[in-house]
Design a protein around this motif. Structure first.
Motif, PDB file in Angstrom:
ATOM      1  N   SER A 118     -10.461  16.647  -1.072  1.00  0.00           N
ATOM      2  CA  SER A 118      -9.013  16.643  -0.836  1.00  0.00           C
ATOM      3  C   SER A 118      -8.599  15.461   0.027  1.00  0.00           C
ATOM      4  CB  SER A 118      -8.594  17.962  -0.173  1.00  0.00           C
ATOM      5  OG  SER A 118      -8.847  19.067  -1.028  1.00  0.00           O
ATOM      6  N   LEU A 119      -9.390  15.188   1.084  1.00  0.00           N
ATOM      7  CA  LEU A 119      -9.082  14.045   1.943  1.00  0.00           C
ATOM      8  C   LEU A 119      -9.176  12.735   1.160  1.00  0.00           C
ATOM      9  CD1 LEU A 119     -10.946  15.020   5.243  1.00  0.00           C
ATOM     10  CD2 LEU A 119      -8.484  14.903   4.889  1.00  0.00           C
ATOM     11  N   ALA A 120     -10.218  12.635   0.316  1.00  0.00           N
ATOM     12  CA  ALA A 120     -10.375  11.413  -0.479  1.00  0.00           C
ATOM     13  C   ALA A 120      -9.191  11.235  -1.424  1.00  0.00           C
ATOM     14  CB  ALA A 120     -11.691  11.467  -1.258  1.00  0.00           C
ATOM     15  N   GLU A 121      -8.722  12.333  -2.025  1.00  0.00           N
ATOM     16  CA  GLU A 121      -7.578  12.256  -2.918  1.00  0.00           C
ATOM     17  C   GLU A 121      -6.310  11.849  -2.165  1.00  0.00           C
ATOM     18  OE1 GLU A 121      -5.352  12.350  -6.357  1.00  0.00           O
ATOM     19  OE2 GLU A 121      -7.537  12.383  -6.073  1.00  0.00           O
ATOM     20  N   ILE A 122      -6.117  12.427  -0.979  1.00  0.00           N
ATOM     21  CA  ILE A 122      -4.945  12.071  -0.168  1.00  0.00           C
ATOM     22  C   ILE A 122      -4.979  10.590   0.209  1.00  0.00           C
ATOM     23  CG2 ILE A 122      -3.839  12.431   2.074  1.00  0.00           C
ATOM     24  CD1 ILE A 122      -4.688  15.375   1.863  1.00  0.00           C
ATOM     25  N   VAL A 123      -6.172  10.117   0.631  1.00  0.00           N
ATOM     26  CA  VAL A 123      -6.296   8.698   0.994  1.00  0.00           C
ATOM     27  C   VAL A 123      -6.033   7.806  -0.203  1.00  0.00           C
ATOM     28  CG1 VAL A 123      -7.933   6.933   1.767  1.00  0.00           C
ATOM     29  CG2 VAL A 123      -7.847   9.138   2.927  1.00  0.00           C
ATOM     30  N   SER A 124      -6.553   8.234  -1.375  1.00  0.00           N
ATOM     31  CA  SER A 124      -6.338   7.452  -2.593  1.00  0.00           C
ATOM     32  C   SER A 124      -4.847   7.370  -2.920  1.00  0.00           C
ATOM     33  CB  SER A 124      -7.104   8.078  -3.752  1.00  0.00           C
ATOM     34  OG  SER A 124      -6.865   7.387  -4.962  1.00  0.00           O
ATOM     35  N   ARG A 125      -4.141   8.488  -2.780  1.00  0.00           N
ATOM     36  CA  ARG A 125      -2.700   8.483  -3.051  1.00  0.00           C
ATOM     37  C   ARG A 125      -1.968   7.570  -2.063  1.00  0.00           C
ATOM     38  NH1 ARG A 125      -1.423  14.931  -4.174  1.00  0.00           N
ATOM     39  NH2 ARG A 125      -2.650  15.092  -6.122  1.00  0.00           N
ATOM     40  N   ILE A 126      -2.379   7.664  -0.806  1.00  0.00           N
ATOM     41  CA  ILE A 126      -1.743   6.811   0.207  1.00  0.00           C
ATOM     42  C   ILE A 126      -1.987   5.344  -0.105  1.00  0.00           C
ATOM     43  CG2 ILE A 126      -1.815   6.140   2.636  1.00  0.00           C
ATOM     44  CD1 ILE A 126      -2.356   9.067   3.323  1.00  0.00           C
ATOM     45  N   GLN A 127      -3.232   5.031  -0.545  1.00  0.00           N
ATOM     46  CA  GLN A 127      -3.541   3.642  -0.873  1.00  0.00           C
ATOM     47  C   GLN A 127      -2.723   3.170  -2.066  1.00  0.00           C
ATOM     48  OE1 GLN A 127      -7.777   3.833  -1.413  1.00  0.00           O
ATOM     49  NE2 GLN A 127      -8.217   3.418   0.753  1.00  0.00           N
ATOM     50  N   ARG A 128      -2.577   4.042  -3.094  1.00  0.00           N
ATOM     51  CA  ARG A 128      -1.760   3.655  -4.252  1.00  0.00           C
ATOM     52  C   ARG A 128      -0.302   3.464  -3.850  1.00  0.00           C
ATOM     53  NH1 ARG A 128      -5.026   7.609  -6.914  1.00  0.00           N
ATOM     54  NH2 ARG A 128      -3.320   9.139  -6.790  1.00  0.00           N
ATOM     55  N   ALA A 129       0.173   4.411  -3.009  1.00  0.00           N
ATOM     56  CA  ALA A 129       1.557   4.270  -2.540  1.00  0.00           C
ATOM     57  C   ALA A 129       1.723   3.003  -1.723  1.00  0.00           C
ATOM     58  CB  ALA A 129       1.952   5.498  -1.722  1.00  0.00           C
ATOM     59  N   GLY A 130       0.711   2.715  -0.908  1.00  0.00           N
ATOM     60  CA  GLY A 130       0.768   1.487  -0.119  1.00  0.00           C
ATOM     61  C   GLY A 130       0.786   0.254  -0.990  1.00  0.00           C
ATOM     62  N   GLY A 131       0.012   0.297  -2.101  1.00  0.00           N
ATOM     63  CA  GLY A 131       0.023  -0.834  -3.030  1.00  0.00           C
ATOM     64  C   GLY A 131       1.383  -1.025  -3.671  1.00  0.00           C
ATOM     65  N   LEU A 132       1.990   0.110  -4.070  1.00  0.00           N
ATOM     66  CA  LEU A 132       3.331   0.020  -4.662  1.00  0.00           C
ATOM     67  C   LEU A 132       4.338  -0.540  -3.668  1.00  0.00           C
ATOM     68  CD1 LEU A 132       3.425   3.419  -6.609  1.00  0.00           C
ATOM     69  CD2 LEU A 132       3.166   1.110  -7.576  1.00  0.00           C
ATOM     70  N   ILE A 133       4.252  -0.044  -2.434  1.00  0.00           N
ATOM     71  CA  ILE A 133       5.176  -0.535  -1.395  1.00  0.00           C
ATOM     72  C   ILE A 133       4.957  -2.022  -1.138  1.00  0.00           C
ATOM     73  CG2 ILE A 133       5.767  -0.355   1.056  1.00  0.00           C
ATOM     74  CD1 ILE A 133       5.149   2.646   0.846  1.00  0.00           C
ATOM     75  N   ALA A 134       3.659  -2.422  -1.107  1.00  0.00           N
ATOM     76  CA  ALA A 134       3.364  -3.840  -0.869  1.00  0.00           C
ATOM     77  C   ALA A 134       3.923  -4.704  -1.987  1.00  0.00           C
ATOM     78  CB  ALA A 134       1.854  -4.034  -0.744  1.00  0.00           C
ATOM     79  N   ARG A 135       3.767  -4.259  -3.262  1.00  0.00           N
ATOM     80  CA  ARG A 135       4.298  -5.041  -4.384  1.00  0.00           C
ATOM     81  C   ARG A 135       5.826  -5.083  -4.346  1.00  0.00           C
ATOM     82  NH1 ARG A 135      -0.103  -2.530  -6.991  1.00  0.00           N
ATOM     83  NH2 ARG A 135       1.217  -0.829  -7.779  1.00  0.00           N
ATOM     84  N   ALA A 136       6.433  -3.936  -4.015  1.00  0.00           N
ATOM     85  CA  ALA A 136       7.900  -3.917  -3.915  1.00  0.00           C
ATOM     86  C   ALA A 136       8.379  -4.837  -2.805  1.00  0.00           C
ATOM     87  CB  ALA A 136       8.381  -2.488  -3.674  1.00  0.00           C
ATOM     88  N   THR A 137       7.665  -4.834  -1.699  1.00  0.00           N
ATOM     89  CA  THR A 137       8.026  -5.709  -0.576  1.00  0.00           C
ATOM     90  C   THR A 137       7.902  -7.170  -0.964  1.00  0.00           C
ATOM     91  OG1 THR A 137       7.284  -4.023   0.998  1.00  0.00           O
ATOM     92  CG2 THR A 137       7.491  -6.282   1.814  1.00  0.00           C
ATOM     93  N   ASP A 138       6.803  -7.492  -1.688  1.00  0.00           N
ATOM     94  CA  ASP A 138       6.624  -8.887  -2.134  1.00  0.00           C
ATOM     95  C   ASP A 138       7.759  -9.298  -3.065  1.00  0.00           C
ATOM     96  OD1 ASP A 138       4.307  -9.063  -0.691  1.00  0.00           O
ATOM     97  OD2 ASP A 138       2.970  -8.611  -2.389  1.00  0.00           O
ATOM     98  N   ALA A 139       8.150  -8.341  -3.943  1.00  0.00           N
ATOM     99  CA  ALA A 139       9.250  -8.663  -4.866  1.00  0.00           C
ATOM    100  C   ALA A 139      10.544  -8.902  -4.098  1.00  0.00           C
ATOM    101  CB  ALA A 139       9.424  -7.516  -5.872  1.00  0.00           C
TER     102      ALA A 139
END
Length: 211
Positions: A163-184
């Motif tokens: 469960s922790l690994a899944e939560i971290v994975s989701r956070i990392q994916r969300a962080g990637g999306l936020i980073a790409r949106a920020t770059d845009a």
């Protein structure tokens, strides 16, 4: 002999139960009477030497029984001590484990039932230590760790890690999306800034031309 003849003669004159004390023995006499008719006399004697021998044998038997009882008590106390002390030690270790202390070793000093219990207890402590060590690794981010054991505790632990690994994975994916949106957004802002600068330059150039 003469003593036997004396006893026989005395039996003839016995009319009531009586006891004769002799130096070497004691003889009891009793007439046998049936329907008011005397049929004879019964004489029972016992040797003083045989009585003393029997008494000594009984005394020695009593001493042997007493000694055996004392030995039995000593052996029972020793066996109880050997049985109770390891159990008390296991109880102390169990109390430490309940408080979260897994540093103590479980002594296995025998191959009897108590020794088997101590060995099982020692195996339990080792597995708890393994779980604690993997928990420390997980605490510093090693979410790939899994408990190599069976049972409810290991299963619950592994599910928690998943469960922790899944939560971290989701956070990392969300962080990637936020980073790409920020770059845009940054790229768009830079483009708009460049366009505004270009427009300002054009306006300035037009103003100068008009002058």
């Amino acid at each position: 002999g003469a003593q036997k003849s004396e006893v026989v003669e005395r039996m003839k004159g016995v009319t009531a139960p009586e006891v004769q004390e002799l130096p070497a023995e004691t003889i009891a006499y009793s007439p046998v009477v049936i329907e008011s008719q005397r049929l004879g006399t019964v004489a029972v004697g016992y040797s003083h030497a045989r009585l003393a021998e029997t008494r000594n044998q009984a005394l020695w038997s009593g001493l042997v029984v007493l000694l055996a009882a004392l030995i039995g008590v000593v052996v029972a106390r020793y066996a109880a001590k050997r049985l109770i002390e390891p159990i008390h030690e296991l109880r102390k270790i169990a109390m430490r484990i309940a408080d979260g202390d897994l540093s103590g070793d479980v002594p296995v000093g025998s191959k009897d039932e108590v020794g088997e219990l101590a060995a099982t207890f020692s195996l339990m402590v080792q597995r708890l230590r393994a779980i604690a060590a993997q928990a420390r690794k997980i605490a510093v981010g090693a979410l790939s760790q899994r408990i190599e054991a069976t049972g409810d505790l290991a299963d619950a632990f592994n599910r928690m890690v998943n469960s922790l690994a899944e939560i971290v994975s989701r956070i990392q994916r969300a962080g990637g999306l936020i980073a790409r949106a920020t770059d845009a957004i940054v790229d768009s802002a830079r483009t708009q800034e460049a366009s505004a600068t270009e427009q300002a330059s054009s306006v300035e150039e037009t103003r100068r031309t008009m002058e």
